[in-house]
Enzyme design. Structure first.
Site, PDB file in Angstrom:
ATOM      1  N   GLY A  10      37.004  52.979 -19.347  1.00 26.08           N
ATOM      2  CA  GLY A  10      36.206  54.062 -18.803  1.00 26.08           C
ATOM      3  C   GLY A  10      35.059  53.408 -18.173  1.00 26.08           C
ATOM      4  O   GLY A  10      34.476  52.504 -18.517  1.00 26.08           O
ATOM      5  N   ARG A  78      43.051  52.451 -16.971  1.00 31.83           N
ATOM      6  CA  ARG A  78      43.715  52.487 -18.356  1.00 31.83           C
ATOM      7  C   ARG A  78      44.945  51.946 -18.139  1.00 31.83           C
ATOM      8  O   ARG A  78      45.810  53.011 -17.743  1.00 31.83           O
ATOM      9  CB  ARG A  78      43.397  53.240 -19.428  1.00 31.83           C
ATOM     10  N   ASP A 109      36.355  47.677 -25.587  1.00 29.76           N
ATOM     11  CA  ASP A 109      37.128  47.003 -26.456  1.00 29.76           C
ATOM     12  C   ASP A 109      38.534  46.926 -26.045  1.00 29.76           C
ATOM     13  O   ASP A 109      39.277  45.988 -26.563  1.00 29.76           O
ATOM     14  CB  ASP A 109      37.004  47.746 -27.969  1.00 29.76           C
ATOM     15  N   THR A 132      30.655  49.770 -21.199  1.00 31.10           N
ATOM     16  CA  THR A 132      30.838  50.890 -21.799  1.00 31.10           C
ATOM     17  C   THR A 132      29.634  51.703 -22.323  1.00 31.10           C
ATOM     18  O   THR A 132      28.821  51.245 -22.924  1.00 31.10           O
ATOM     19  CB  THR A 132      31.842  50.794 -23.106  1.00 31.10           C
ATOM     20  N   ASP A 134      29.694  53.721 -24.597  1.00 32.29           N
ATOM     21  CA  ASP A 134      29.770  53.826 -26.131  1.00 32.29           C
ATOM     22  C   ASP A 134      28.824  53.318 -27.073  1.00 32.29           C
ATOM     23  O   ASP A 134      28.515  53.462 -28.149  1.00 32.29           O
ATOM     24  CB  ASP A 134      31.251  53.878 -26.689  1.00 32.29           C
ATOM     25  N   ASP A 136      29.742  50.392 -28.874  1.00 31.56           N
ATOM     26  CA  ASP A 136      30.387  50.411 -29.583  1.00 31.56           C
ATOM     27  C   ASP A 136      31.049  48.886 -30.195  1.00 31.56           C
ATOM     28  O   ASP A 136      31.789  48.373 -30.962  1.00 31.56           O
ATOM     29  CB  ASP A 136      31.662  51.230 -29.886  1.00 31.56           C
ATOM     30  N   ARG A 178      33.619  58.192 -28.442  1.00 32.08           N
ATOM     31  CA  ARG A 178      34.752  57.967 -29.040  1.00 32.08           C
ATOM     32  C   ARG A 178      34.613  57.900 -30.778  1.00 32.08           C
ATOM     33  O   ARG A 178      34.642  59.075 -31.310  1.00 32.08           O
ATOM     34  CB  ARG A 178      35.323  56.557 -28.546  1.00 32.08           C
ATOM     35  N   GLY A 192      14.709  65.201 -29.922  1.00 34.04           N
ATOM     36  CA  GLY A 192      14.110  66.037 -31.028  1.00 34.04           C
ATOM     37  C   GLY A 192      15.025  66.963 -31.561  1.00 34.04           C
ATOM     38  O   GLY A 192      14.697  68.059 -31.993  1.00 34.04           O
ATOM     39  N   ALA A 193      16.102  66.645 -31.483  1.00 35.49           N
ATOM     40  CA  ALA A 193      17.260  67.617 -32.212  1.00 35.49           C
ATOM     41  C   ALA A 193      16.822  67.681 -33.614  1.00 35.49           C
ATOM     42  O   ALA A 193      16.291  66.714 -34.385  1.00 35.49           O
ATOM     43  CB  ALA A 193      18.652  66.986 -31.819  1.00 35.49           C
ATOM     44  N   LYS A 220      10.723  78.067 -36.821  1.00 35.56           N
ATOM     45  CA  LYS A 220      11.508  77.506 -35.947  1.00 35.56           C
ATOM     46  C   LYS A 220      12.176  78.474 -34.998  1.00 35.56           C
ATOM     47  O   LYS A 220      12.885  79.228 -35.621  1.00 35.56           O
ATOM     48  CB  LYS A 220      12.592  76.502 -36.526  1.00 35.56           C
TER      49      LYS A 220
HETATM   50  O1  F6P Z   1      34.895  54.769 -23.848  1.00 34.10           O
HETATM   51  C1  F6P Z   1      34.351  55.433 -22.845  1.00 34.10           C
HETATM   52  C2  F6P Z   1      34.736  56.768 -23.149  1.00 34.10           C
HETATM   53  O2  F6P Z   1      33.673  57.702 -22.228  1.00 34.10           O
HETATM   54  C3  F6P Z   1      34.584  57.479 -24.499  1.00 34.10           C
HETATM   55  O3  F6P Z   1      33.039  58.028 -25.052  1.00 34.10           O
HETATM   56  C4  F6P Z   1      35.476  58.841 -24.582  1.00 34.10           C
HETATM   57  O4  F6P Z   1      36.032  58.860 -25.824  1.00 34.10           O
HETATM   58  C5  F6P Z   1      36.615  57.871 -23.501  1.00 34.10           C
HETATM   59  O5  F6P Z   1      35.825  57.138 -22.768  1.00 34.10           O
HETATM   60  C6  F6P Z   1      37.244  59.306 -22.579  1.00 34.10           C
HETATM   61  O6  F6P Z   1      38.305  58.533 -21.982  1.00 34.10           O
HETATM   62  P1  F6P Z   1      38.752  59.187 -20.521  1.00 34.10           P
HETATM   63  O7  F6P Z   1      37.793  59.041 -19.625  1.00 34.10           O
HETATM   64  O8  F6P Z   1      39.938  58.365 -20.550  1.00 34.10           O
HETATM   65  O9  F6P Z   1      39.095  60.581 -20.834  1.00 34.10           O
END
Ligand code: F6P
Length: 329
Positions: A10, A78, A109, A132, A134, A136, A178, A192-193, A220
């Protein structure tokens, strides 16, 4: 050396700033840089960046004015073909054919799984940069693109808050990530959620409804619930249905931000992180390093073996979760 660079998986804001840093640092160190377009698939297809003189190499000027641009100049993909044994052998053959000595992939990853598979067959050096949204990956406090994705999501939350307040409504906003709750947690805290739903924590519908009733009784008028796409409760739409069945005291609306979070000009933090990591990766190649990702931990540049970046789940900071609960009063 001839150093190949590519973006994979991505796209993430800041990939271009990283590319710029890699190209300029590698050239300054005396290397030649080959830009591989469309990630691993582009390597298999011999799809290389061609400069204004028609040469398949990147020059200092090939990356001019790139830091501010979202997406990736080299494009991304990908690749299904690269996942196969035959595809990986073909990649090795292509690297030999084009005399590439080292690779710097920018990605997440999946990209680093690919780098490990390639390293089993190929003798060249590979140093990765974490690109990325994410956040992660272990081995770095933050990944390139995360700060911008959070900024974009917070901007959306701020706008939605206006409407939520005007109409006395509750919005469920689903964000990407993800399997990680990082984007959701940072977005929720900055925006502020009142509630956040993450894959790392149990999403307990009766508890949330009870909390919403307390908040309503305290006056609220608007509620924001940030939901990570990977939340085990099944995403914002399903959570909305379950909240309504459990007696949610607010009128609700649902919004999924999706790919909106991936594009756009990178915020300064991402540009700086990308520049540091791109330069560091190029230096690591010069110093003979391989099989690792460049990262920043506690402001210090560090290399982490690829397998250690994805073998375990990167936990979200517990104290930020606690802070969000405290402030949701
Ligand atoms: O890894 C980045 C990401 O945007 C994730 O947050 C999400 O789950 C995934 O890629 C979406 O992938 P694609 O762009 O292939 O739909």
């Amino acid at each position: 050396m001839r150093v190949g660079v590519f973006c994979s998986g991505g796209d993430a804001p800041g990939m271009n700033a990283c590319l710029r840093a890699i190209v300029r640092s590698a050239i300054t160190a005396g290397h030649e840089v080959v830009g591989i377009r469309r990630g691993y698939q582009g390597l298999l297809d011999e799809d290389f960046y061609v400069n204004s003189n028609g040469e398949a190499v990147m020059r200092l000027r090939s990356v001019s004015n790139l830091s501010k641009l979202g997406g990736t100049k080299l494009r991304s993909s990908r690749s299904e073909e690269f996942r196969t044994e035959a595809g990986q052998q073909k990649a090795v053959d292509m690297l030999g054919k084009h005399r590439i000595d080292a690779l710097i992939p920018i990605g997440g990853d999946g990209t680093f799984h690919g780098a490990v598979a390639l390293a089993r067959r190929w003798k060249g050096q590979i140093i990765g940069c974490p690109g990325t949204i994410d956040n992660d990956l272990l081995g770095t406090d933050f990944t390139i693109g995360f700060a911008t994705a959070v900024y974009t999501a917070v901007e959306a939350l701020d706008r939605l808050r206006d409407t939520a307040e005007s109409h006395e409504r509750l919005f469920l906003v689903e964000v990407m990530g993800r399997h990680s709750g990082y984007i959701a947690l940072y977005t929720a805290l900055a925006g502020g959620a009142e509630v956040v739903a993450l894959p790392e924590t149990e999403t307990n519908v009766p508890h949330i409804v009870q909390h919403l009733q307390v908040l309503k009784a305290r006056g609220k008028k608007s509620i924001m619930i940030v939901v990570a796409e990977g939340d085990e409760a099944g995403g914002a739409e399903l959570l909305n249905d379950n909240l309504k069945s459990a007696g949610c005291p607010f009128q609700t609306r649902v919004l999924t931000l999706g790919h909106l979070q991936r594009g756009g000009s990178p915020v300064p933090d991402d540009r700086i992180l990308a520049s540091r990591l791109g330069d560091f990766a190029a230096q690591a190649i010069t110093e003979g390093e391989t099989g690792a990702m460049a990262g920043v931990i506690n402001h210090r540049l560090i290399l982490t073996p690829f397998t250690d970046t994805y073998a375990k789940h990167k936990p979200v900071p517990e104290e930020l979760l606690e802070l969000l609960r405290t402030l949701s009063a």
